[in-house]
Design an enzyme around this catalytic site. Structure first.
Site, PDB file in Angstrom:
ATOM      1  N   GLU A   1       0.845  -1.194   0.000  1.00 22.87           N
ATOM      2  CA  GLU A   1       0.000   0.000   0.000  1.00 22.87           C
ATOM      3  C   GLU A   1       0.878   1.240   0.000  1.00 22.87           C
ATOM      4  O   GLU A   1       1.871   1.295   0.728  1.00 22.87           O
ATOM      5  CB  GLU A   1      -0.899   0.092   1.248  1.00 22.87           C
ATOM      6  CG  GLU A   1      -2.071  -0.839   1.236  1.00 22.87           C
ATOM      7  CD  GLU A   1      -2.960  -0.690   2.463  1.00 22.87           C
ATOM      8  OE1 GLU A   1      -3.047   0.427   3.023  1.00 22.87           O
ATOM      9  OE2 GLU A   1      -3.551  -1.700   2.858  1.00 22.87           O
TER      10      GLU A   1
HETATM   11  C1  GCO Z   1      -4.458   0.084   5.505  1.00 22.74           C
HETATM   12  C2  GCO Z   1      -5.733   0.478   5.600  1.00 22.74           C
HETATM   13  C3  GCO Z   1      -6.340   0.937   4.349  1.00 22.74           C
HETATM   14  C4  GCO Z   1      -6.614   2.389   4.412  1.00 22.74           C
HETATM   15  C5  GCO Z   1      -5.437   3.149   3.907  1.00 22.74           C
HETATM   16  C6  GCO Z   1      -5.607   4.619   3.956  1.00 22.74           C
HETATM   17  O1  GCO Z   1      -4.243  -1.087   5.232  1.00 22.74           O
HETATM   18  O2  GCO Z   1      -3.674   0.967   5.715  1.00 22.74           O
HETATM   19  O3  GCO Z   1      -6.285  -0.694   5.848  1.00 22.74           O
HETATM   20  O4  GCO Z   1      -7.440   0.160   4.318  1.00 22.74           O
HETATM   21  O5  GCO Z   1      -7.704   2.693   3.677  1.00 22.74           O
HETATM   22  O6  GCO Z   1      -4.338   2.841   4.677  1.00 22.74           O
HETATM   23  O7  GCO Z   1      -5.760   5.029   5.282  1.00 22.74           O
END
Ligand code: GCO
Length: 448
Positions: A352
């Site tokens: 992410e």
């Molecule tokens: C993560 C959160 C995401 C959020 C993202 C933005 O894994 O960090 O679960 O689902 O939506 O981080 O805050």
């Protein structure tokens, strides 16, 4: 103009999570999760928003996959909703839930997109929470049973597996700070949860090996990088605590078979201890194949006895912030990836990374230039990291589309694709076309 060329086999992707996009909360035999409950608890979520409809991806996944295909990604990270598979947590298996994910995964594979599966992205069946949640070994064992169901069903289709998304959030944000479900505010509970999920992780990895499942498995912690406000040893120690609670607290047990002692001692001062049972640390340290890293921002921190259990205060340095208030600072990703080398040069995927920019439609377009600039900075650091010889193998932008941003409801938008939450119409933003170009070229071109 600078051009950064990426490796031929680099994985380009996007990420989402079940509760944030699926909707169809009362369909397909799905049980109730802690987020259904939390969202309905007054005062917990902005505007009282819940995930009942979200992006309605449960019904619109074909449209979503078409958007992914057009974007050009070769990898898509998603999570399975445990309450769709075993609605009450550890009872009957719901075939309808499994069938839904089979249809979804098959459609991804048909589109030439590699699925990257997260077993747990926060939607714990409510029944298990009612019985003590992750602090109770019943939940640990129920998770292993659920994981084994998924392993067996999807072995051969899935090559990339993650047990838990952001263990710090599951344990501390949700049970010490009370910001996410289930909303407890107790240090000991948070430590119990962290330990329970580590044991669940280790046991699931053991099952994965024993069952001879295809592919590689790991876990995805969220990173907090912090640099000291001053040159004082106290400020540095405050940063060390913040960094370590997010990652080392989970990765030391996995890679070294023990918790970071300085933090164990710190918590002992606060009256909290880790409930280790015989054999736990051996289970937890079952070797894994890969790490997912979620990175958004970094902090400049100082020691402040008033600043919570960790006594580590993040200072407002007046940096440019995204619309959720997080400073834009890509440097922490570079520093963290080098810090991570203490565990060896493990295979890492950025699972992410992204920016909350709430730009809306104007004349049919979303000109989210600030998001593009965020991605540019972070991809440049990623190129630099790879160039240093670190095994960073892929990048998943958060997120494919605007979705349910937990306690912030629908007001905070992280998508490459805009979602109108009334009509559910999807509109690619300018950042989508920019990312499409990066992927097509396999290089990053820094503008100006
Ligand atoms: C993560 C959160 C995401 C959020 C993202 C933005 O894994 O960090 O679960 O689902 O939506 O981080 O805050």
């Amino acid at each position: 103009m600078t051009i950064f060329q990426f490796p031929q086999d680099f994985r380009w992707g996007t990420a989402t999570a079940s509760y944030q996009i699926e909707g169809a909360a009362q369909e397909g035999g799905r049980g109730v999760s802690i987020w259904d409950t939390f969202a309905r608890t007054p005062g917990k979520v902005f505007n009282g928003d819940n995930g009942d409809v979200a992006c309605d991806s449960y019904h619109r996944y074909e449209e979503d996959i078409a958007l992914m295909k057009k974007l050009g990604i070769n990898t898509y990270r998603f999570s399975i909703a445990w309450p769709r598979i075993i609605p009450d947590g550890d009872g009957e298996i719901n075939r309808e839930g499994l069938d839904f994910y089979h249809r979804f995964v098959d459609a991804l594979l048909d589109a030439g997109i590699e699925p990257f599966l997260t077993l747990y992205h926060w939607d714990l069946p409510q029944t298990l929470e009612d019985d003590g949640g992750w602090g109770n070994r019943r939940t640990v064992n129920a998770f292993v049973k659920y994981a084994e169901v998924i392993f067996k069903e999807f072995s051969g289709k899935i090559n990339f597996w993650l047990t838990f998304n952001e263990p710090w959030c599951i344990a501390f944000l949700s049970n010490m700070l009370g910001i996410h479900a289930p909303g407890n505010k107790d240090v000991q509970t948070a430590i119990n949860v962290a330990h329970g999920l580590l044991v669940a992780h280790g046991k699931a990895v053991q099952s994965f090996r024993r069952m001879g499942i295809t592919g590689q498995i790991g876990i995805a912690p969220n990173v907090c990088w912090a640099e000291p406000y001053s040159k004082s040893a106290e400020d540095q120690a405050a940063c060390d605590r913040s960094i370590a609670l997010n990652t080392d607290w989970f990765l030391d047990p996995i890679y070294k078979g023990s918790y970071p002692q300085f933090l164990v001692d710190w918590f002992a001062e606060a009256g909290a201890t880790v409930p280790i049972q015989d054999g736990d640390m051996e289970i937890i340290s079952e070797p894994i194949d890969l790490l997912g890293i979620n990175y958004y921002t970094m902090g400049i921190n100082r020691h402040n006895p008033e600043a919570g259990v960790l006594q580590s205060e993040e200072m407002n340095m007046g940096l440019i912030k995204t619309d959720i208030g997080w400073p834009v600072e890509s440097r922490g990703l570079y520093e963290f990836m080098h810090y991570l080398q203490k565990y060896g040069n493990v295979d890492v995927y950025i699972t992410e990374n992204g920016a909350c920019i709430n730009d809306d439609l104007e004349n049919g377009k979303i000109n989210d230039d600030r998001r593009i600039s965020y991605y540019e900075q972070h991809l440049a650091q990623i190129h630099r990291i790879i160039n240093d010889g670190i095994n960073l193998k892929g990048y998943m932008a958060w997120s494919l589309m605007d979705n349910y941003e937990w306690a912030e409801g629908y007001r905070m938008r992280f998508g490459l694709v805009h979602v109108d939450f009334r009509s559910l119409v999807r509109t690619p933003k300018e950042s989508y076309y920019w990312y499409q170009n990066v992927i097509r070229n396999n290089w990053l071109e820094i503008r100006n």
